[in-house]
Design a protein around this motif. Structure first.
Motif, PDB file in Angstrom:
ATOM      1  N   GLU A 100       6.052  -7.428   8.667  1.00 24.90           N
ATOM      2  CA  GLU A 100       5.523  -7.505   7.308  1.00 24.90           C
ATOM      3  C   GLU A 100       5.120  -8.926   6.931  1.00 24.90           C
TER       4      GLU A 100
ATOM      5  N   ARG B 190       3.323   2.700   2.581  1.00 23.92           N
ATOM      6  CA  ARG B 190       2.654   2.737   3.880  1.00 23.92           C
ATOM      7  C   ARG B 190       2.617   1.367   4.556  1.00 23.92           C
ATOM      8  N   THR B 191       2.332   0.336   3.761  1.00 23.89           N
ATOM      9  CA  THR B 191       2.151  -1.002   4.319  1.00 23.89           C
ATOM     10  C   THR B 191       2.732  -2.031   3.370  1.00 23.89           C
TER      11      THR B 191
ATOM     12  N   ARG C 241      -6.212   3.613   6.472  1.00 20.65           N
ATOM     13  CA  ARG C 241      -5.429   4.591   7.240  1.00 20.65           C
ATOM     14  C   ARG C 241      -4.886   5.669   6.335  1.00 20.65           C
TER      15      ARG C 241
ATOM     16  N   GLY D 208      -4.263  -0.766   5.897  1.00 18.38           N
ATOM     17  CA  GLY D 208      -3.303   0.211   5.406  1.00 18.38           C
ATOM     18  C   GLY D 208      -3.932   1.181   4.440  1.00 18.38           C
TER      19      GLY D 208
ATOM     20  N   VAL E  83       0.868  -1.174   0.000  1.00 18.10           N
ATOM     21  CA  VAL E  83       0.000   0.000   0.000  1.00 18.10           C
ATOM     22  C   VAL E  83       0.903   1.221   0.000  1.00 18.10           C
TER      23      VAL E  83
ATOM     24  N   ALA F 242      -4.472  -6.564   6.834  1.00 13.09           N
ATOM     25  CA  ALA F 242      -3.309  -5.678   6.771  1.00 13.09           C
ATOM     26  C   ALA F 242      -3.392  -4.746   5.575  1.00 13.09           C
TER      27      ALA F 242
END
Length: 389
Positions: free
Chosen positions: A370, A350-351, A388, A385, A304, A381
């Motif tokens: 991760e 970001r993710t 957010r 992400g 992400v 997850a």
């Protein structure tokens, strides 16, 4: 916000997506022949799963040439088949709206429309039945020597109905994969999702299965097959890549300046979730009844990010050799991602979430934060992400 999905998926004997000769599609990459599955095939497989991953019928779309035939059925009372009158009414309505038709009453090309398009067309025909029938009869009399009807200027009301029929808002399929209307670029939609052709991480060679069939009612004293032929196939581990621009998705679903209410926000979240879950599960239908190559991805990597997109296919520019293809492919993909991350920087990321059924993620030095252990945690997850962001 952009979500990237990278998958490694191995298929046994299969012909998931064949060319005009019936052979599995291929591409030469890195000087080696690879197996290939087209992006169109993967998108079709994903679209077919949307009702199973959280989208209602009214939130999806149809790709069709059969608007006239479907609307004519809605105009017909009871369970009967539509007659020439119903066909003539809908034909006239479509022509007044600017849609071209062929001699089989199909639109000139496939239209990507929301599932409410047929209802809108039928309602217009029902409300203006007598006028449309009169116009249809007049048009028939005015045909030129080649049999082509003269064009008439569309009425304002017909234009409004055409706008409703081609309204792409709240149709998740169209918002994700875009649309091109050849006759009117105002109805074009830029895709929010880009999908790559899947290609094998190793070189492949197409093979063929020779088959025979015997007539069950053949007398015992008659020998030999009653049917024979060949079916082409291969077996390969594919790298699959797709991305989703959530900002473009929002724009396509609701319009550029739209203020989203609670229902809109819910649809946006479900559309993103449907995209993710459908692409993870998507398997093309080619030759599945005879080969049942119904596998799931082995290695999943999602990113992400605020901007930028990295297709990791170059991890396999040199084809993976020998045995242990999945393990080596997983290693190659992660190492290539890590090198890109180190060289170009990861400020926009970001993710990162990675999962593998057979790969040793600790051995690959994938950070613990991760790594995820199952599909539920993987999707949580990724979607967390994206939200957010």
């Amino acid at each position: 916000m952009i979500i990237e999905l990278h998958l490694l998926q191995s298929f046994p004997t299969s012909n998931l997506n064949r060319d005009d000769l019936g052979q599995p599609k291929t591409v030469t990459f890195g000087g080696a022949l690879r197996g290939r599955v087209s992006s169109q095939s993967l998108k079709k497989a994903a679209r077919s799963l949307f009702p199973e991953v959280g989208l209602a019928e009214g939130e999806t779309a149809w790709r069709t040439k059969r608007l006239l035939l479907q609307a004519a059925h809605e105009l017909t009372p009871g369970e009967g088949e539509p007659g020439e009158e119903e066909h003539a009414i809908v034909r006239e309505a479509l022509q007044q709206m600017g849609f071209g038709l062929d001699t089989n009453d199909l639109t000139e090309y496939l239209l990507f429309v929301g599932t409410g398009a047929v209802d809108d067309l039928a309602a217009f025909c029902r409300d203006h039945r007598e006028r449309l029938l009169t116009d249809a009869e007049a048009r028939k009399k005015e045909q030129n020597s080649k049999g082509a009807p003269k064009k008439k200027k569309a009425t304002d009301e017909a234009k409004k109905v055409a706008d409703r029929i081609l309204d792409a808002r709240r149709a998740v399929d169209i918002a994700l994969f875009g649309r091109m209307v050849a006759d009117n670029k105002d109805f074009n939609v830029d895709a929010a999702s880009q999908v790559a052709h899947a290609l094998s991480t190793h070189s492949v060679a197409s093979e063929f299965d020779f088959y025979t069939a015997v007539d069950d009612l053949k007398p015992d004293d008659e020998a030999g097959a009653d049917m024979m032929g060949t079916v082409d196939f291969n077996a390969a581990c594919y790298y699959r890549y797709a991305n989703l621009d959530t900002g473009q998705l929002r724009h396509n679903l609701f319009g550029k300046e739209a203020k989203l209410d609670e229902d809109d926000e819910d649809l946006l979240k479900r559309a993103v979730s449907a995209w993710l879950n459908a692409f993870i599960r998507a398997v093309p239908s080619g030759k599945q009844n005879s080969m049942a190559a119904l596998t799931m991805p082995d290695t999943l990597l999602a990113v992400v990010r605020d901007s930028g997109t990295w297709n990791l296919a170059n991890a396999f520019l040199d084809p993976v050799p020998g045995k242990g293809v999945m393990g080596t492919s997983t290693e190659r993909m992660w190492q290539h991602f890590t090198r890109l991350r180190s060289f170009y920087g990861d400020e926009e990321i970001r993710t990162v979430a990675m999962a593998s059924l057979s790969g040793d993620l600790d051995g690959l030095q994938v950070p613990q934060g991760e790594q995820v252990g199952n599909l539920r945690k993987f999707t949580e997850a990724v979607l967390g992400g994206a939200v957010r962001g």
